[in-house]
Write a protein that holds these residues in place. Sequence first.
Motif, PDB file in Angstrom:
ATOM      1  N   GLY A 261       0.832  -1.186   0.000  1.00 31.61           N
ATOM      2  CA  GLY A 261       0.000   0.000   0.000  1.00 31.61           C
ATOM      3  C   GLY A 261       0.868   1.236   0.000  1.00 31.61           C
ATOM      4  O   GLY A 261       2.093   1.160   0.212  1.00 31.61           O
ATOM      5  N   VAL A 262       0.256   2.384  -0.254  1.00 34.21           N
ATOM      6  CA  VAL A 262       0.997   3.643  -0.206  1.00 34.21           C
ATOM      7  C   VAL A 262       1.635   3.791   1.174  1.00 34.21           C
ATOM      8  O   VAL A 262       0.973   3.611   2.204  1.00 34.21           O
ATOM      9  CB  VAL A 262       0.068   4.833  -0.498  1.00 34.21           C
ATOM     10  N   GLY A 263       2.919   4.074   1.197  1.00 33.93           N
ATOM     11  CA  GLY A 263       3.640   4.220   2.459  1.00 33.93           C
ATOM     12  C   GLY A 263       4.544   3.049   2.776  1.00 33.93           C
ATOM     13  O   GLY A 263       5.385   3.155   3.690  1.00 33.93           O
ATOM     14  N   LEU A 264       4.415   1.942   2.053  1.00 32.14           N
ATOM     15  CA  LEU A 264       5.317   0.811   2.273  1.00 32.14           C
ATOM     16  C   LEU A 264       6.765   1.251   2.095  1.00 32.14           C
ATOM     17  O   LEU A 264       7.097   1.923   1.120  1.00 32.14           O
ATOM     18  CB  LEU A 264       5.004  -0.326   1.307  1.00 32.14           C
ATOM     19  N   ARG A 265       7.632   0.870   3.020  1.00 35.09           N
ATOM     20  CA  ARG A 265       9.054   1.196   2.957  1.00 35.09           C
ATOM     21  C   ARG A 265       9.854  -0.092   2.954  1.00 35.09           C
ATOM     22  O   ARG A 265       9.613  -0.975   3.786  1.00 35.09           O
ATOM     23  CB  ARG A 265       9.480   2.065   4.146  1.00 35.09           C
ATOM     24  N   LEU A 266      10.789  -0.203   2.050  1.00 34.18           N
ATOM     25  CA  LEU A 266      11.664  -1.367   1.962  1.00 34.18           C
ATOM     26  C   LEU A 266      13.117  -0.926   1.937  1.00 34.18           C
ATOM     27  O   LEU A 266      13.442   0.128   1.375  1.00 34.18           O
ATOM     28  CB  LEU A 266      11.379  -2.177   0.689  1.00 34.18           C
ATOM     29  N   GLU A 267      13.971  -1.721   2.534  1.00 38.04           N
ATOM     30  CA  GLU A 267      15.409  -1.543   2.410  1.00 38.04           C
ATOM     31  C   GLU A 267      15.992  -2.873   1.930  1.00 38.04           C
ATOM     32  O   GLU A 267      15.825  -3.895   2.583  1.00 38.04           O
ATOM     33  CB  GLU A 267      16.045  -1.114   3.727  1.00 38.04           C
ATOM     34  N   ILE A 268      16.652  -2.843   0.792  1.00 37.04           N
ATOM     35  CA  ILE A 268      17.201  -4.043   0.167  1.00 37.04           C
ATOM     36  C   ILE A 268      18.715  -3.926   0.163  1.00 37.04           C
ATOM     37  O   ILE A 268      19.282  -2.967  -0.366  1.00 37.04           O
ATOM     38  CB  ILE A 268      16.671  -4.204  -1.283  1.00 37.04           C
ATOM     39  N   GLN A 269      19.380  -4.903   0.740  1.00 42.99           N
ATOM     40  CA  GLN A 269      20.843  -4.911   0.794  1.00 42.99           C
ATOM     41  C   GLN A 269      21.442  -5.392  -0.527  1.00 42.99           C
ATOM     42  O   GLN A 269      20.848  -6.178  -1.237  1.00 42.99           O
ATOM     43  CB  GLN A 269      21.315  -5.812   1.939  1.00 42.99           C
TER      44      GLN A 269
END
Length: 269
Positions: A261-269
Amino acid sequence: MKLQVLVDNNTYIDAYYLGEPAASFYIEEDGKRILLDTGYSDILLGNAKKMDIDLSKLTHIVFSHGHNDHTRGFSFLKEKIDLSQVSLIAHPDCFLPREDDTDVFGAPFSAEETAQIANYAPSRMPVHLTEKLVFLGEIPRRNDFEAKEPIGRRLKDGLWEDDFVMDDSALVYQGKEGLFIISGCSHSGICNIIEYAKEVCGDARIAGVIGGFHLFETGRQMSETIRYLKECGIEKLYPCHCVSLTAKAAMLAELPVTEVGVGLRLEIQ
């Protein structure tokens, strides 16, 4: 790589962002600030402000393809922000006029107009935005279960022709655990996209996929797509935008699907 969903059909409960049937992703990687698509309306501006994203610091805008639910927000963005120093990357066919029997749905501006606003750099070939983040360019269509039906018509070289959305592309991030795919609508086929990403990056490991898969009804394309994604061993799957509830349910039964959904945050190494 950091990624935030700026525009999607869905929003999370208690987040109070705006949603619409469109897509836009904000990405930070190696000092670059990138938008993949701009949604349909001006909601990316308000959503970005609430997320403390300063769009005036953008270095790149990438269009996954030329439909207006991915490009029309650019019309509002350019009115608020000076984009003259921003690199804009898209397939050369991205800005062709498009229509069907009931609607006009191409980008609401031409390639020539775009070049007056930003540093437009069309490419059919892959383009490295950073050392690890790649725009794939035109996707070879090798699977016989994907991308077989036209979506309306497009005007090219003065002639209207069936539109197979050959400009449809995606981004791929080359991470420590493998490739992470970021698609717009996957009109070229999400499996075709993944296969080409493997070829371009020289890595067969698929760490995750986020974006539209253009899957709506049960049938061969859906069953073959699920089979393919299972064989890839994907650990993180984020279907959104143009994926129906029926398709998400079918995937969820066999794949590690996560709500988007709008606002999803991901950090991918």
